[in-house]
Design a protein around this motif. Sequence first.
Motif, mmCIF file in Angstrom:
data_model
loop_
_atom_site.group_PDB
_atom_site.id
_atom_site.type_symbol
_atom_site.label_atom_id
_atom_site.label_comp_id
_atom_site.label_asym_id
_atom_site.label_seq_id
_atom_site.Cartn_x
_atom_site.Cartn_y
_atom_site.Cartn_z
ATOM 1 N N PRO A 36 0.763 -1.134 0.111
ATOM 2 C CA PRO A 36 -0.139 0.003 0.058
ATOM 3 C C PRO A 36 0.855 1.259 0.004
ATOM 4 C CG PRO A 36 -0.913 -1.624 1.581
ATOM 5 C CD PRO A 36 0.555 -2.224 1.006
ATOM 6 N N GLU A 37 2.112 1.338 0.621
ATOM 7 C CA GLU A 37 2.852 2.389 0.622
ATOM 8 C C GLU A 37 3.280 2.785 -0.743
ATOM 9 O OE1 GLU A 37 5.481 -0.892 1.773
ATOM 10 O OE2 GLU A 37 3.496 -0.388 2.339
ATOM 11 N N LEU A 38 3.216 2.171 -1.605
ATOM 12 C CA LEU A 38 3.854 2.581 -3.033
ATOM 13 C C LEU A 38 2.731 3.025 -3.813
ATOM 14 C CD1 LEU A 38 6.103 -0.510 -4.097
ATOM 15 C CD2 LEU A 38 6.623 1.580 -2.950
ATOM 16 N N ILE A 39 1.505 3.173 -3.223
ATOM 17 C CA ILE A 39 0.497 3.904 -4.102
ATOM 18 C C ILE A 39 0.598 5.458 -3.708
ATOM 19 C CG2 ILE A 39 -2.145 4.255 -4.282
ATOM 20 C CD1 ILE A 39 -2.544 1.562 -3.178
ATOM 21 N N ALA A 40 0.974 6.192 -4.743
ATOM 22 C CA ALA A 40 1.338 7.344 -4.697
ATOM 23 C C ALA A 40 0.124 8.467 -4.445
ATOM 24 C CB ALA A 40 1.808 8.003 -6.056
ATOM 25 N N GLN A 41 0.191 9.251 -3.258
ATOM 26 C CA GLN A 41 -0.591 10.068 -2.794
ATOM 27 C C GLN A 41 -0.419 11.378 -3.489
ATOM 28 O OE1 GLN A 41 -3.407 8.987 -0.814
ATOM 29 N NE2 GLN A 41 -2.678 7.155 -1.721
ATOM 30 N N ASN A 42 0.409 11.547 -3.964
ATOM 31 C CA ASN A 42 0.937 13.056 -4.351
ATOM 32 C C ASN A 42 1.803 13.115 -5.423
ATOM 33 O OD1 ASN A 42 -0.501 15.109 -2.489
ATOM 34 N ND2 ASN A 42 0.838 13.661 -1.095
ATOM 35 N N PRO A 43 1.821 13.938 -6.455
ATOM 36 C CA PRO A 43 2.608 13.935 -7.597
ATOM 37 C C PRO A 43 4.026 14.437 -7.492
ATOM 38 C CG PRO A 43 1.460 15.769 -7.715
ATOM 39 C CD PRO A 43 0.756 15.051 -6.467
ATOM 40 N N ALA A 44 4.928 13.920 -8.142
ATOM 41 C CA ALA A 44 6.342 14.514 -7.968
ATOM 42 C C ALA A 44 6.468 15.863 -8.203
ATOM 43 C CB ALA A 44 7.232 13.766 -9.029
ATOM 44 N N VAL A 45 7.330 16.591 -7.700
ATOM 45 C CA VAL A 45 7.507 18.007 -8.050
ATOM 46 C C VAL A 45 9.017 18.170 -8.179
ATOM 47 C CG1 VAL A 45 7.062 20.476 -6.917
ATOM 48 C CG2 VAL A 45 5.428 18.574 -6.643
ATOM 49 N N PRO A 46 9.547 19.065 -9.332
ATOM 50 C CA PRO A 46 8.706 18.981 -10.384
ATOM 51 C C PRO A 46 8.123 17.922 -11.211
ATOM 52 C CG PRO A 46 11.020 19.363 -10.872
ATOM 53 C CD PRO A 46 10.926 19.239 -9.627
ATOM 54 N N ARG A 47 7.354 18.110 -12.116
ATOM 55 C CA ARG A 47 6.616 16.889 -12.749
ATOM 56 C C ARG A 47 7.376 15.849 -13.407
ATOM 57 N NH1 ARG A 47 0.891 18.105 -14.825
ATOM 58 N NH2 ARG A 47 0.268 19.895 -13.828
ATOM 59 N N ASP A 48 8.463 16.286 -14.148
ATOM 60 C CA ASP A 48 9.390 15.599 -14.649
ATOM 61 C C ASP A 48 10.706 15.127 -13.898
ATOM 62 O OD1 ASP A 48 10.819 17.937 -14.417
ATOM 63 O OD2 ASP A 48 11.310 18.265 -16.587
ATOM 64 N N SER A 49 10.181 15.308 -12.732
ATOM 65 C CA SER A 49 11.379 14.402 -11.620
ATOM 66 C C SER A 49 11.000 12.993 -11.158
ATOM 67 C CB SER A 49 11.684 15.201 -10.299
ATOM 68 O OG SER A 49 10.475 15.471 -9.601
ATOM 69 N N SER A 50 9.872 12.613 -11.851
ATOM 70 C CA SER A 50 9.319 11.310 -11.514
ATOM 71 C C SER A 50 10.212 10.212 -12.010
ATOM 72 C CB SER A 50 7.959 11.148 -12.071
ATOM 73 O OG SER A 50 7.883 11.430 -13.331
ATOM 74 N N ARG A 51 10.269 9.014 -11.590
ATOM 75 C CA ARG A 51 11.156 7.925 -12.347
ATOM 76 C C ARG A 51 10.638 7.473 -13.381
ATOM 77 N NH1 ARG A 51 12.324 4.033 -7.084
ATOM 78 N NH2 ARG A 51 13.905 3.238 -8.736
ATOM 79 N N LEU A 52 11.511 6.951 -14.249
ATOM 80 C CA LEU A 52 10.934 6.358 -15.447
ATOM 81 C C LEU A 52 11.713 5.144 -15.621
ATOM 82 C CD1 LEU A 52 9.801 6.830 -18.370
ATOM 83 C CD2 LEU A 52 11.543 7.760 -19.023
ATOM 84 N N LEU A 53 10.919 4.224 -15.752
ATOM 85 C CA LEU A 53 11.398 2.511 -16.067
ATOM 86 C C LEU A 53 11.338 2.374 -17.553
ATOM 87 C CD1 LEU A 53 10.739 -0.577 -13.953
ATOM 88 C CD2 LEU A 53 10.512 -0.457 -16.464
ATOM 89 N N VAL A 54 12.626 1.746 -18.113
ATOM 90 C CA VAL A 54 12.446 1.975 -19.516
ATOM 91 C C VAL A 54 12.828 0.488 -19.896
ATOM 92 C CG1 VAL A 54 14.129 2.664 -21.494
ATOM 93 C CG2 VAL A 54 13.657 4.318 -19.790
ATOM 94 N N VAL A 55 11.782 0.068 -21.043
ATOM 95 C CA VAL A 55 11.749 -1.322 -21.568
ATOM 96 C C VAL A 55 12.369 -1.165 -22.854
ATOM 97 C CG1 VAL A 55 10.353 -3.403 -22.109
ATOM 98 C CG2 VAL A 55 9.863 -1.779 -20.088
ATOM 99 N N ASN A 56 13.530 -1.504 -23.148
ATOM 100 C CA ASN A 56 14.319 -1.372 -24.356
ATOM 101 C C ASN A 56 14.775 -2.329 -25.223
ATOM 102 O OD1 ASN A 56 16.131 -2.028 -22.665
ATOM 103 N ND2 ASN A 56 17.970 -0.687 -23.858
ATOM 104 N N SER A 57 14.388 -3.664 -24.592
ATOM 105 C CA SER A 57 14.822 -4.879 -25.391
ATOM 106 C C SER A 57 13.715 -5.843 -25.331
ATOM 107 C CB SER A 57 16.045 -5.374 -24.831
ATOM 108 O OG SER A 57 16.326 -6.574 -25.369
ATOM 109 N N PRO A 58 13.683 -6.895 -26.538
ATOM 110 C CA PRO A 58 12.704 -7.996 -26.443
ATOM 111 C C PRO A 58 12.979 -8.940 -25.058
ATOM 112 C CG PRO A 58 13.612 -7.618 -28.568
ATOM 113 C CD PRO A 58 14.357 -6.756 -27.802
#
Length: 406
Positions: A36-58
């Motif tokens: 439950p603690e991984l359910i985000a209650q507030n957005p990242a500030v600034p917006r583009d500071s959120s993490r990005l998981l990248v799927v780049n290969s088969p």
Amino acid sequence: MKQKLVQANLKDTSSPQEKDLELDCSVAGYDYELPPELIAQNPAVPRDSSRLLVVNSPTTGTKTASLHHIFHDLPTLLRSGDLLVMNNTKVIPARLYGYKSTGAKIQVLLLEERQHNCWLALVKPGKSFKLGAKIIFEPRQLGIRDYKDFSPVPSPQSPVPSPQLTATVLEIDAATGGRLLQFDVPEGKTLVQLLEVFGEVPLPPYITTSVAADEQYQTVYAKQPGAIAAPTAGLHFTPELLQKLCDRKIDRAFVTLHVGVGTFRPVEVEDVTTHQMHEEWIEVPAATVEQIRATKAAGGRIIAVGTTVVRALEGAAQSGNLQPFCGKTDLFIYPGYQWRVVDGLITNFHLPRSSLLMLVSALIGRQRLLNIYNEAIAFGYRFYSFGDAMLILPSATGAGSGERRD
């Protein structure tokens, strides 16, 4: 009894591939456990500071791990000539609070406008809300008691009259359990215009302790009012990031899909192939179709920003080729789907057993996606509407998806 024992001792001779296909069609195959603690209650500030998981290969999610970035790295992860397609819908203040003539309190969530100022809505409590019943709404904001478009009605509780808005129940909607409400709106006005006074932006039910401002639940490019939930993959973009993408010749185009409540509801049938998808209103303009065709002709890739964009583009291509479209779609995308338009996807992490999880599974495979979700959980990614994001590059979509038709 003997027959049951014999059946219980039979060995399962089905192949792993057959089992995977069975789970692809079973709602139980799209379940996972989330702390439950991984359910985000507030957005990242600034917006583009959120993490990005990248799927780049088969092999990402099977043999190799995902790449871990910050969302503002996006310009370096895409290629010059790629096209980002975004949903420019705008969330309306669709939650209203009112009361019946008896004084009983009522909560209303608007779903969609069926006719002029006549809306389908979920009413809580709704079982005793019969045809002809009237709801009275009062403003949710301060400082508007001199609102000139209303004739104030005094109330015993308040010596200073306040403007009011009323609605009458016309029909009961069997499909949603909702009510069709006819709003009494001053001539020359629409309900959408008045919602800024009487309504509030509805956050999803899993966001319970948020202190986010209303504008943080809108994309920076929101333009067309009509959604009751944000296209959340777009919440990570800032004006500065959009400019950096433009500087790298990564263009953008827009569609409109007004997100409805059905997006977040779990699939309730065991066999997902029998699920009846809810309808949503979409518009794919001719200019966007031309941009997509030109991008593909030049060797560029179509990156959908969010599952709503996927549904809009693929919904407008159900004839076999992408065409301008304005209307409703009930397209349901799950593993085995034949892709026509979308090459890659930016998306948030979705609820278990949801149609959105099935849509992303159609792009990279169900078990693969669940493996990636488990990796995200292990690395503490934040989930759902205010959470982190995932970028699925076209180079990663070979395994587990249906045949591509470009």
